[in-house]
Design a protein around this motif. Structure first.
Motif, short mmCIF file in Angstrom:
data_model
loop_
_atom_site.label_atom_id
_atom_site.label_comp_id
_atom_site.label_asym_id
_atom_site.label_seq_id
_atom_site.Cartn_x
_atom_site.Cartn_y
_atom_site.Cartn_z
N ARG A 1 -5.43 -1.17 24.67
CA ARG A 1 -4.35 -0.74 23.78
C ARG A 1 -3.25 -1.79 23.68
NH1 ARG A 1 -4.38 4.59 22.33
NH2 ARG A 1 -2.11 4.68 22.13
N SER B 1 -5.48 0.90 29.01
CA SER B 1 -4.16 0.29 28.80
C SER B 1 -4.27 -1.16 28.35
CB SER B 1 -3.33 0.38 30.09
OG SER B 1 -3.06 1.72 30.42
N GLY C 1 -11.46 14.70 20.33
CA GLY C 1 -10.44 14.75 19.28
C GLY C 1 -11.06 14.78 17.90
N TYR D 1 -6.60 4.46 15.48
CA TYR D 1 -6.87 4.57 16.90
C TYR D 1 -6.34 5.90 17.43
CZ TYR D 1 -7.88 -0.43 16.65
OH TYR D 1 -8.41 -1.65 16.32
N GLN D 2 -6.99 6.40 18.46
CA GLN D 2 -6.60 7.68 19.03
C GLN D 2 -5.55 7.50 20.11
OE1 GLN D 2 -11.12 8.79 18.88
NE2 GLN D 2 -10.05 10.70 19.28
N SER D 3 -5.07 8.61 20.64
CA SER D 3 -4.03 8.56 21.65
C SER D 3 -4.57 8.00 22.96
CB SER D 3 -3.48 9.98 21.91
OG SER D 3 -4.49 10.78 22.53
N GLN D 4 -3.67 7.61 23.84
CA GLN D 4 -4.08 7.10 25.16
C GLN D 4 -4.94 8.13 25.88
OE1 GLN D 4 -2.41 4.19 27.00
NE2 GLN D 4 -3.46 4.55 28.93
N GLU D 5 -4.51 9.38 25.85
CA GLU D 5 -5.24 10.43 26.57
C GLU D 5 -6.64 10.61 26.01
OE1 GLU D 5 -2.18 10.71 25.31
OE2 GLU D 5 -1.08 10.58 27.22
N GLU D 6 -6.78 10.60 24.69
CA GLU D 6 -8.10 10.76 24.09
C GLU D 6 -8.99 9.56 24.36
OE1 GLU D 6 -7.14 13.85 20.40
OE2 GLU D 6 -7.38 11.71 19.98
N GLU D 7 -8.42 8.36 24.32
CA GLU D 7 -9.22 7.18 24.62
C GLU D 7 -9.66 7.17 26.08
OE1 GLU D 7 -7.27 3.62 23.24
OE2 GLU D 7 -8.09 3.93 21.22
#
Length: 292
Positions: free
Chosen positions: A211, A208, A19, A181-187
């Motif tokens: 986050r 999860s 990302g 912070y980045q999105s769940q998918e990127e993390e």
């Protein structure tokens, strides 16, 4: 000539960045315009990685210092070596240059990690170097920065522990790039890349939990993706359950609010239970969970 988008994609591929297209484009554009850059965001969002990657991509010398109240003006600019001065006088060979002087002479990038932890004297020493490319050294005179000299600095949010508010004069010398912070998918992709863990259920649960610490009302400062990486590695390589793993990783990476209900361990346990109780995640997790 490559487009900005093509350069961003090349940097991401070369340095393993997930990302951050917008932020990379902003940093590249700022450096090309000879602007000093301030990267602002919480711990663990990749500020140092972005700065170093862009600097290396642009073939700039990269000199790093970490913000600390002990890094005063003399340590930043440089100092005279007493034995050499006694023997030879105030000659240039007796001057031990600091990181600011070294970056200026090389036309490189001075990277200051956590700028808002520097004492006022060091912050003030940056102003003439950033404004005019000039560093004044008693007994030596003025040192002029070579073309290409820039400062890239990071700062954590001002509410973080141990930080000071930057002066308006210093802030006025920077262009600002904010990172969150980045999105769940990127993390999840970052955890796969950095941990080497392939099992999707482990990656998903680790991310999860990290986050969830950022959303819990009892927590003032949550954990970064670094915590998720560590939890994923432990889950992959041990037989511990998620409560044990979280208690190894999270306590030093979160900060409870003063009015938090329950102890640190109780808050962490609640977070893990909440993540595992979500039906979709729990169905994936059952195969790797020890009895709770």
């Amino acid at each position: 000539m490559k487009s900005l988008r093509e350069e961003v994609e090349e940097i991401k591929a070369r340095y393993g960045i997930v990302g951050r297209d917008r932020e990379l484009a902003m940093i590249l554009s700022a450096i090309r315009a000879n602007r000093h850059v301030l990267l602002e965001g919480p711990v663990g969002v990749g500020k140092t990685l972005l700065a170093r990657s862009v600097s290396e991509y642009m073939s700039r010398d990269f000199i790093r210092v970490d913000g600390d109240e002990r890094l005063d003006e003399n340590k930043l600019i440089g100092h005279w070596d007493p034995p050499s001065v006694l023997k030879h006088g105030y000659v240039e060979s007796a001057f031990v240059e600091g990181p600011l002087t070294a970056a200026a002479r090389k036309g490189g990038i001075l990277f200051i990690n956590e700028l808002n932890r520097l004492p006022d004297s060091a912050q003030n020493a940056l102003l003439p170097a950033m404004d005019e490319g000039i560093i004044g050294v008693p007994h030596l005179g003025q040192i002029r920065a070579k073309d290409g000299f820039l400062v890239i600095a990071t700062q954590n949010p001002e509410e973080s522990i141990g930080v000071t508010r930057l002066s308006e004069a210093l802030k006025d010398r920077f262009v600002l790039v904010k990172l969150d912070y980045q999105s769940q998918e990127e993390e999840e992709e970052i955890v796969r890349l950095k941990s080497g863990v392939k099992r999707e259920e482990i990656v998903k649960i680790a991310v999860s939990i990290a986050r969830e610490t950022r959303r819990d009302p009892a927590i003032k400062r949550g954990a970064s993706v670094r915590a998720a990486i560590d939890m994923a590695v432990l889950a992959e390589s041990s037989e511990m359950d998620w409560h044990e793993i979280a208690m190894m990783v999270l306590p030093k990476r979160i900060e409870l609010r003063e009015d938090a209900v329950g102890s640190e361990e109780e808050v962490i346990r609640r977070i893990v239970d909440r993540v595992l109780s979500k039906e979709e995640v729990f169905q994936q997790a059952r195969g790797i969970q020890a009895p709770r």
